[in-house]
Scaffold this motif. Sequence first.
Motif, short mmCIF file in Angstrom:
data_model
loop_
_atom_site.label_atom_id
_atom_site.label_comp_id
_atom_site.label_asym_id
_atom_site.label_seq_id
_atom_site.Cartn_x
_atom_site.Cartn_y
_atom_site.Cartn_z
N ASP A 167 33.01 -5.64 22.38
CA ASP A 167 34.76 -5.22 23.42
C ASP A 167 33.94 -4.97 24.98
O ASP A 167 34.28 -5.33 25.85
CB ASP A 167 35.26 -3.67 22.70
N ARG A 168 33.22 -4.66 25.51
CA ARG A 168 32.23 -4.57 26.65
C ARG A 168 32.05 -5.07 27.12
O ARG A 168 32.36 -6.22 27.52
CB ARG A 168 31.71 -3.80 26.31
N LEU A 169 31.66 -6.29 26.39
CA LEU A 169 31.62 -7.87 25.70
C LEU A 169 32.68 -8.61 26.95
O LEU A 169 32.57 -9.31 27.87
CB LEU A 169 30.46 -8.89 25.48
N THR A 170 33.62 -8.55 25.98
CA THR A 170 34.88 -9.08 26.50
C THR A 170 35.61 -8.66 27.50
O THR A 170 35.70 -8.75 28.79
CB THR A 170 36.24 -8.38 25.60
N GLU A 171 35.36 -7.18 28.24
CA GLU A 171 35.94 -6.21 29.40
C GLU A 171 34.68 -7.21 30.23
O GLU A 171 35.75 -7.36 31.48
CB GLU A 171 35.17 -4.73 29.57
N ILE A 172 33.85 -7.50 30.14
CA ILE A 172 32.70 -7.88 31.52
C ILE A 172 33.36 -10.23 31.69
O ILE A 172 33.95 -9.77 32.94
CB ILE A 172 31.66 -8.36 30.78
N ALA A 173 34.42 -10.68 30.63
CA ALA A 173 34.57 -11.88 30.56
C ALA A 173 35.67 -11.60 31.09
O ALA A 173 35.99 -12.19 32.22
CB ALA A 173 34.57 -12.05 29.34
N LEU A 174 36.60 -10.01 31.62
CA LEU A 174 37.44 -10.23 31.85
C LEU A 174 37.69 -10.28 33.47
O LEU A 174 38.26 -10.63 34.22
CB LEU A 174 38.41 -9.45 30.90
N GLU A 175 36.85 -9.20 34.19
CA GLU A 175 35.79 -9.14 35.16
C GLU A 175 35.88 -10.37 35.72
O GLU A 175 35.92 -11.12 36.52
CB GLU A 175 34.73 -8.48 35.02
N GLU A 176 34.93 -11.85 35.02
CA GLU A 176 34.56 -12.39 35.50
C GLU A 176 35.44 -13.23 35.31
O GLU A 176 35.58 -13.98 36.83
CB GLU A 176 33.50 -13.51 34.60
N THR A 177 36.61 -13.70 35.00
CA THR A 177 37.95 -14.06 35.16
C THR A 177 38.80 -13.86 36.22
O THR A 177 39.57 -14.58 36.89
CB THR A 177 39.04 -14.12 33.46
N ASP A 178 38.75 -12.53 36.45
CA ASP A 178 39.12 -12.02 37.93
C ASP A 178 38.81 -12.48 38.46
O ASP A 178 39.55 -13.08 40.04
CB ASP A 178 39.77 -10.11 37.66
N ILE A 179 37.07 -12.46 38.76
CA ILE A 179 37.19 -12.72 40.29
C ILE A 179 36.93 -13.98 40.41
O ILE A 179 37.73 -14.81 41.73
CB ILE A 179 35.32 -12.59 40.02
N LEU A 180 37.00 -15.14 39.51
CA LEU A 180 37.04 -16.64 39.99
C LEU A 180 38.59 -16.62 40.03
O LEU A 180 38.61 -17.88 40.63
CB LEU A 180 36.72 -17.40 38.66
N SER A 181 39.35 -16.20 39.63
CA SER A 181 40.76 -16.03 39.70
C SER A 181 41.13 -16.33 41.40
O SER A 181 41.64 -16.70 41.95
CB SER A 181 42.05 -15.29 38.59
N GLU A 182 40.50 -15.17 41.78
CA GLU A 182 40.68 -14.59 43.23
C GLU A 182 40.31 -15.42 44.19
O GLU A 182 40.47 -15.90 45.09
CB GLU A 182 40.09 -13.36 43.20
N LEU A 183 39.37 -15.98 43.47
CA LEU A 183 38.90 -17.24 44.34
C LEU A 183 39.16 -18.52 44.64
O LEU A 183 39.53 -19.57 44.97
CB LEU A 183 36.85 -17.27 44.03
#
Length: 197
Positions: A167-183
Amino acid sequence: MLRILVYVAALVALFAGAIMYGGNAIGAWDPLPPAPTPPPAVKLEKAKPKDKPASSKHSAKGPRLTAAQKLWVKKADALCRESRAAAQAVVAQGNTSTPAGVHQLFTRMKKVNAELNDRFLAIDTPAGYKDDVARIRVLFAKEERYFDSMGRALEQGDMKTFYVLNDRLTEIALEETDILSELGAYGCDITLSSVFG
């Protein structure tokens, strides 16, 4: 890049089962009562459009990307597509019928993920993206620590810890996705259907 493991399918099934069971327990699937009628004194008016400033068309868009930023987005999206294919290949070759098979599959997924993270960080970072890529680098390091802990939990048969870490790893993956989408790297969105479809 794409943190999809064999247990995701089981986790999704368990989640769906929990939602269905919980929904039945609280009556979420029962038909809704009719909506109340508003009091007669309430009068709804449509808002009248106001004059729009001439620059409103340009203010809705984000800043224009430089050529270097466009190239970075193109390379990031290509690597994300490749990471999906790599994850699918690892899952397809996996054997989940035995605990040893699950552990081997997890170990391969961890190795592929680390290699993809290294390749991603090797992409030349253009000006304006350095802070965000630094944040991604920190998340990648965190992610690899979680993979290590999950591997230990799997070896010990501690599935409760394994799923909590997932679950924590999924949260990290979603954070990564958010940053990449912002870029602008929209091809890096995490979707389960791309791995299991």
